[in-house]
Motif scaffolding. Structure first.
Motif, PDB file in Angstrom:
ATOM      1  N   HIS A   7       0.832  -1.201   0.000  1.00  9.70           N
ATOM      2  CA  HIS A   7       0.000   0.000   0.000  1.00  9.70           C
ATOM      3  C   HIS A   7       0.867   1.250   0.000  1.00  9.70           C
ATOM      4  O   HIS A   7       1.822   1.340   0.779  1.00  9.70           O
ATOM      5  N   LYS A   8       0.500   2.167  -0.848  1.00  9.64           N
ATOM      6  CA  LYS A   8       1.079   3.505  -0.719  1.00  9.64           C
ATOM      7  C   LYS A   8       0.701   4.015   0.659  1.00  9.64           C
ATOM      8  O   LYS A   8      -0.438   3.846   1.086  1.00  9.64           O
ATOM      9  N   THR A  44      -3.621   1.946  -3.325  1.00  4.38           N
ATOM     10  CA  THR A  44      -3.962   3.003  -2.385  1.00  4.38           C
ATOM     11  C   THR A  44      -4.248   2.422  -1.005  1.00  4.38           C
ATOM     12  O   THR A  44      -4.523   1.234  -0.851  1.00  4.38           O
ATOM     13  N   GLY A  47      -7.582   5.574  -0.381  1.00  6.75           N
ATOM     14  CA  GLY A  47      -8.603   5.456  -1.409  1.00  6.75           C
ATOM     15  C   GLY A  47      -9.519   4.263  -1.256  1.00  6.75           C
ATOM     16  O   GLY A  47     -10.530   4.156  -1.958  1.00  6.75           O
ATOM     17  N   GLU A  55      -7.190  10.415  -5.866  1.00  6.12           N
ATOM     18  CA  GLU A  55      -6.346   9.445  -5.160  1.00  6.12           C
ATOM     19  C   GLU A  55      -5.627   8.543  -6.167  1.00  6.12           C
ATOM     20  O   GLU A  55      -4.455   8.189  -5.968  1.00  6.12           O
ATOM     21  N   ASN A  56      -6.308   8.164  -7.244  1.00  7.28           N
ATOM     22  CA  ASN A  56      -5.601   7.397  -8.283  1.00  7.28           C
ATOM     23  C   ASN A  56      -4.439   8.211  -8.852  1.00  7.28           C
ATOM     24  O   ASN A  56      -3.365   7.661  -9.116  1.00  7.28           O
ATOM     25  N   ARG A  58      -2.715  10.387  -7.208  1.00 10.74           N
ATOM     26  CA  ARG A  58      -1.652  10.385  -6.185  1.00 10.74           C
ATOM     27  C   ARG A  58      -0.861   9.070  -6.223  1.00 10.74           C
ATOM     28  O   ARG A  58       0.366   9.080  -6.091  1.00 10.74           O
ATOM     29  N   VAL A  59      -1.567   7.962  -6.382  1.00  6.12           N
ATOM     30  CA  VAL A  59      -0.862   6.664  -6.458  1.00  6.12           C
ATOM     31  C   VAL A  59       0.039   6.644  -7.702  1.00  6.12           C
ATOM     32  O   VAL A  59       1.204   6.232  -7.633  1.00  6.12           O
TER      33      VAL A  59
END
Lengths: 257, 244
Positions: A7-8, A44, A47, A55-56, A58-59
């Motif tokens: 996970h990020k 995420t 997310g 959020e996508n 950001r990932v």
């Protein structure tokens, strides 16, 4: 070694989850070097509770800091009318390699019809879909297998190998569903041994769930790597599970990792 | 010298994992574990209680005081279960093991209460395996513990896996409840369970052999940055204190 379940870290703040605290992709890649991980498949964390295009993004941006070491998976709210469009954006424009869902957190059952348009987009891209599994009511292996059987062209992954209570069910799901893969990640040792003995070796994967801890060093991920390295299995099977199978599923170029 | 005392091992032939007394003692030697509480295999938890109690009692007798037996009995047996506990006590049992998922009962249906009372009367701690919904959950065990404040309960597996989130509220609810460290990473689970005001005095080490990787379970307690007093308590001091 390819870690198929990372996970990020959370962005922190009021929306922060678990004990996760922000750290950079570069910092995590340094940890991967220490742990002997070549490539991590990154999802995420925040997310899962609040899936969003932002959020996508950001990932994707986090992974872009180390594109030769990190592979991004996206997620969407499958009930939203634009879910298929956002899936297309993830797998197309953002260059993500697959999708991750956590049905009990995201409040849907894996075999609900709302997953069909998403699976169709995944099929068009040849992208796998990974699910959290091992937890009733809406993350059981056979629920995921039911969706996989409706979409035989989409590789689907049990992201936790059944966890503590559903690894026998996970074995039944994988052995009866040719497009279902199984990631040993939090499966108890007895279950790991049984999964490796009974499931097709070419559909075994391994993951740590790194990203849940507060420290970038992720001590529990090191523990899980030690456990799989000590697992008494044939070296050929271990190599496939830790590397070759994931490369094939992700269609990684040989030079990646 | 720190006492290392494993709070839960299953001995015998299980569905997917088995362990002999010889294998257990060899693993204990290898990992620096001094003593272990032993429960019989799943079959004996579910149906063949007398066989199971006799089996672990014999293994304990042959171990030179390193292995200590749990007693097992089904809450569904009523008076017969109490008789079985008495027999096990005469044969050396020092604790009670319950597994709602294997034994098929609800922690709060009242059937386990006579067994709990009998164990408490003997000063036995009670290991209850948790983590399996819908009837083997940490918060349900906490309610049982509240009903029986004179007894000490060990929350087996501490809700592993997705009911780890309930383990801390369970400890907060029942001061006579202790968390088992098996399967629980120190950084994302145990440190949270041990945080004040609960504290490390409410955690007990187990390997859960043969279902686990015992070397990993044991090594976790060396990797976890703890003070010597806390480490000694978790590895064995607290469990030793809970025993009669």
């Amino acid at each position: 070694m390819i870690d198929f379940h990372v996970h990020k870290p959370s962005e922190g703040g009021e929306g922060g989850r678990y004990d996760s605290r922000p750290y950079t992709a570069a910092d995590y890649v340094a940890v991967m070097d220490e742990l002997g991980i070549d490539v991590s498949v990154v999802f995420t964390l925040d997310g899962l509770w609040h899936p969003s295009p932002a959020e996508n993004d950001r990932v994707a941006a986090w992974v872009a800091e180390a594109p030769d070491r990190l592979v991004a998976f996206g997620t969407v709210d499958p009930r939203l009318p634009d879910a298929a469009a956002e899936t297309e954006r993830c797998l197309g424009e953002l260059g993500m390699r697959g999708l991750k869902f956590h049905p009990w957190i995201q409040a849907f059952c894996p075999h609900e019809a709302c997953m069909d348009p998403i699976a169709e987009v995944a099929a068009a891209h040849g992208a796998p879909i990974l699910f959290h599994d091992g937890t009733p009511p809406y993350s059981t292996p056979l629920q995921i297998a039911a969706l996989a059987r409706r979409h035989p062209d989409v590789p689907m992954v049990l992201g936790h190998g059944g966890l503590q209570d559903h690894w026998r069910e996970a074995i039944a799901a994988v052995t009866g569903t040719p497009n279902l893969w199984i990631c040993l990640c939090g499966t108890p040792n007895a279950g790991m041994r049984a999964v490796v003995a009974r499931c097709p070796s070419q559909r075994l994967l391994f993951g740590t769930d790194a990203g849940l801890g507060a420290a970038v060093s992720q001590p529990f991920a090191a523990e899980r790597i030690a456990e799989v390295e000590q697992l008494e299995i044939e070296e050929e099977v271990r190599a496939a599970m830790l590397d070759g199978n994931a490369r094939a599923l992700l269609r990684l170029e040989e030079q990646v990792g | 010298m720190t006492l290392v005392f494993d709070a839960h091992v299953r001995l015998g032939v299980g569905r997917d994992a088995s362990l002999t007394a010889g294998e257990l003692l060899a693993a204990m030697d290898r990992l620096g574990i001094d003593r272990a509480l032993i429960s019989p295999q799943e079959r004996c938890l579910a149906v063949d209680h007398r066989d199971g109690n006799a089996f672990v009692a014999e293994a304990a007798r042959r171990s030179g005081d390193r292995l200590l037996p749990y007693a097992v009995a089904s809450p569904w047996r009523g008076r017969g279960a109490l008789d079985e506990l008495a027999r096990a006590a005469d044969d050396g049992a020092v604790a009670l093991a319950l597994d709602p998922a294997v034994q098929g009962f609800d922690l709060l249906d009242g059937q386990a209460d006579p067994l709990v009372e009998a164990a408490a009367a003997r000063g036995w701690p009670i290991y209850v395996r948790t983590g399996t919904p819908s009837f083997a959950l940490p918060l349900q065990l906490a309610e049982l513990a509240v009903r029986h404040p004179q007894a000490s309960f060990v929350m087996g597996k501490s809700g592993a896996t997705d009911f780890w989130i309930d383990a801390r509220p369970a400890l907060e609810r029942a001061p006579n409840l202790y968390a088992d460290t098996a399967y629980a990473p120190w950084d994302v689970v145990l440190a949270g369970l041990a945080a004040p005001p609960i504290g490390w005095g409410r955690l007990v080490f187990s390997t859960d052999m043969p279902n686990s990787a015992p070397a990993i379970e044991r090594a976790r307690h060396d990797a976890w940055p703890l003070g010597d007093e806390a480490r000694a308590a978790i590895l064995g001091g607290t469990l030793q204190r809970l025993l009669p």
